[in-house]
Design a protein around this motif. Structure first.
Motif, short mmCIF file in Angstrom:
data_model
loop_
_atom_site.label_atom_id
_atom_site.label_comp_id
_atom_site.label_asym_id
_atom_site.label_seq_id
_atom_site.Cartn_x
_atom_site.Cartn_y
_atom_site.Cartn_z
N CYS A 223 53.60 69.14 -54.27
CA CYS A 223 54.50 70.19 -53.76
C CYS A 223 53.71 71.28 -53.04
O CYS A 223 54.16 71.78 -52.00
CB CYS A 223 55.33 70.78 -54.89
SG CYS A 223 56.55 69.62 -55.58
N ALA A 224 52.56 71.65 -53.59
CA ALA A 224 51.71 72.67 -52.94
C ALA A 224 51.22 72.17 -51.59
O ALA A 224 51.20 72.94 -50.62
CB ALA A 224 50.51 73.01 -53.84
N LEU A 225 50.86 70.91 -51.52
CA LEU A 225 50.40 70.33 -50.26
C LEU A 225 51.51 70.32 -49.22
O LEU A 225 51.31 70.72 -48.07
CB LEU A 225 49.86 68.91 -50.51
CG LEU A 225 49.30 68.18 -49.29
CD1 LEU A 225 48.15 68.94 -48.66
CD2 LEU A 225 48.85 66.77 -49.71
N ALA B 170 34.88 66.34 -63.74
CA ALA B 170 33.81 67.34 -63.88
C ALA B 170 33.60 68.09 -62.57
O ALA B 170 33.39 69.31 -62.57
CB ALA B 170 32.51 66.67 -64.33
N ALA B 171 33.69 67.38 -61.46
CA ALA B 171 33.50 68.02 -60.15
C ALA B 171 34.65 68.95 -59.79
O ALA B 171 34.44 69.95 -59.09
CB ALA B 171 33.33 66.95 -59.07
N ILE B 172 35.85 68.64 -60.25
CA ILE B 172 37.01 69.43 -59.83
C ILE B 172 37.01 70.83 -60.43
O ILE B 172 37.58 71.75 -59.85
CB ILE B 172 38.35 68.69 -60.12
CG1 ILE B 172 39.46 69.24 -59.22
CG2 ILE B 172 38.75 68.80 -61.57
CD1 ILE B 172 39.23 69.10 -57.76
N VAL B 173 36.36 71.01 -61.56
CA VAL B 173 36.35 72.34 -62.19
C VAL B 173 35.77 73.38 -61.24
O VAL B 173 36.47 74.33 -60.85
CB VAL B 173 35.62 72.31 -63.55
CG1 VAL B 173 35.48 73.72 -64.11
CG2 VAL B 173 36.35 71.42 -64.54
N PRO B 174 34.51 73.26 -60.81
CA PRO B 174 33.99 74.28 -59.88
C PRO B 174 34.66 74.23 -58.50
O PRO B 174 34.83 75.27 -57.86
CB PRO B 174 32.50 73.97 -59.79
CG PRO B 174 32.37 72.55 -60.20
CD PRO B 174 33.47 72.29 -61.18
N LEU B 175 35.08 73.04 -58.07
CA LEU B 175 35.75 72.95 -56.76
C LEU B 175 37.07 73.74 -56.76
O LEU B 175 37.33 74.51 -55.83
CB LEU B 175 36.03 71.49 -56.40
CG LEU B 175 34.94 70.72 -55.72
CD1 LEU B 175 35.32 69.24 -55.59
CD2 LEU B 175 34.64 71.30 -54.34
N ALA B 176 37.90 73.52 -57.76
CA ALA B 176 39.20 74.21 -57.81
C ALA B 176 39.02 75.71 -57.97
O ALA B 176 39.71 76.50 -57.31
CB ALA B 176 40.06 73.64 -58.94
N LEU B 177 38.08 76.11 -58.82
CA LEU B 177 37.84 77.54 -59.02
C LEU B 177 37.30 78.19 -57.74
O LEU B 177 37.70 79.30 -57.37
CB LEU B 177 36.88 77.76 -60.19
CG LEU B 177 37.42 77.39 -61.57
CD1 LEU B 177 36.33 77.47 -62.62
CD2 LEU B 177 38.61 78.27 -61.94
N THR B 178 36.41 77.50 -57.06
CA THR B 178 35.88 78.04 -55.79
C THR B 178 36.97 78.12 -54.74
O THR B 178 37.08 79.11 -54.00
CB THR B 178 34.71 77.16 -55.28
OG1 THR B 178 33.68 77.15 -56.27
CG2 THR B 178 34.15 77.68 -53.97
N LYS C 18 40.27 76.78 -46.50
CA LYS C 18 40.80 75.53 -45.92
C LYS C 18 39.74 74.43 -45.92
O LYS C 18 40.04 73.28 -46.20
CB LYS C 18 41.27 75.77 -44.49
CG LYS C 18 42.54 76.56 -44.36
CD LYS C 18 42.87 76.78 -42.90
CE LYS C 18 43.97 77.77 -42.72
NZ LYS C 18 44.24 78.03 -41.29
N LYS C 19 38.51 74.82 -45.60
CA LYS C 19 37.43 73.84 -45.52
C LYS C 19 37.17 73.16 -46.86
O LYS C 19 37.05 71.94 -46.93
CB LYS C 19 36.15 74.54 -45.02
CG LYS C 19 35.05 73.61 -44.65
CD LYS C 19 33.90 74.39 -44.03
CE LYS C 19 32.80 73.46 -43.59
NZ LYS C 19 31.69 74.19 -42.97
N ILE C 20 37.12 73.94 -47.94
CA ILE C 20 36.88 73.34 -49.25
C ILE C 20 38.14 72.70 -49.82
O ILE C 20 38.08 71.70 -50.55
CB ILE C 20 36.26 74.35 -50.24
CG1 ILE C 20 35.68 73.62 -51.45
CG2 ILE C 20 37.26 75.41 -50.65
CD1 ILE C 20 34.84 74.48 -52.35
N ALA C 21 39.32 73.24 -49.49
CA ALA C 21 40.58 72.69 -49.99
C ALA C 21 40.79 71.26 -49.48
O ALA C 21 41.44 70.45 -50.16
CB ALA C 21 41.75 73.58 -49.59
N ARG C 22 40.24 70.94 -48.33
CA ARG C 22 40.35 69.58 -47.81
C ARG C 22 39.65 68.56 -48.71
O ARG C 22 39.95 67.37 -48.66
CB ARG C 22 39.79 69.51 -46.39
CG ARG C 22 40.72 70.14 -45.38
CD ARG C 22 40.23 69.95 -43.95
NE ARG C 22 41.23 70.41 -43.03
CZ ARG C 22 41.22 71.61 -42.45
NH1 ARG C 22 40.24 72.45 -42.72
NH2 ARG C 22 42.16 71.94 -41.61
#
Length: 178
Positions: free
Chosen positions: A63-65, A128-136, A150-154
């Motif tokens: 839904c967010a996408l 494990a990777a999604i934790v810092p990715l989502a927070l960043t 936008k760049k990291i959200a991709r």
């Protein structure tokens, strides 16, 4: 705004701390044998709750996408916050289960076992990777660093979708062995 210039905040130390603590705690609890003779309730309900929380996370992310693709930023934010909420509830339930129950071995064999372990391993690594990715990703949005967001959200969005979807799939595959 109220006339004051916007001040960016440095969330990096908090992101690192939260990532290390969460991933470390989950890693440690995965090796703990579980509480002996715990019988306050049937802990095998917790993996089902995990799957439900992962399902809601997946739905909220889709839904967010859709919202952001339609340019509805405030709707996008609400669904992202909802995804963080269900992910938090998942983490509480997941850590509780792994603290209270012994590890459940997968009982299948052949192709199904290979498929299960492929899904499980990729799920664990990317979780494990999604934790810092989502927070960043979210902190870049908070700091109004829209291009960097936008760049990291991709990267974050498809990985988070994969992790939430495969979390449900892992549950479906191992649930007969609880």
């Amino acid at each position: 705004m109220n006339g004051k210039p916007f001040k960016k905040r440095n969330y990096r130390p908090l992101i690192i701390l939260l990532s290390v603590v969460l991933i470390g705690a989950i890693g440690i609890l995965s090796g703990v044998p579980g509480v002996e003779d715990f019988n306050a309730f049937d802990v095998t309900i917790l993996p089902l709750l995990n799957a439900i929380f992962n399902t809601f996370t997946f739905i909220f992310l889709v839904c967010a996408l859709v919202a952001i693709l339609k340019g509805k930023v405030s709707v996008h934010k609400r669904f992202i916050y909802a995804a963080f909420g269900t992910t938090f509830l998942f983490l509480v339930s997941y850590v509780s289960f792994h603290y209270l129950a012994p590890s459940t071995p997968f009982g299948g064999d052949g192709f199904l076992a290979g498929f299960y372990y492929f899904i499980l391993i990729t799920h664990i690594v990317l979780a494990a990777a999604i934790v810092p990715l989502a927070l960043t990703t979210v902190t870049r949005a908070w700091n109004m660093e829209n291009e960097r967001h936008k760049k990291i959200a991709r990267w974050t969005m498809p990985i988070w979708l994969y992790v939430s979807f495969t979390g449900v799939l892992v549950y479906i595959l191992i649930s007969p062995y609880y």
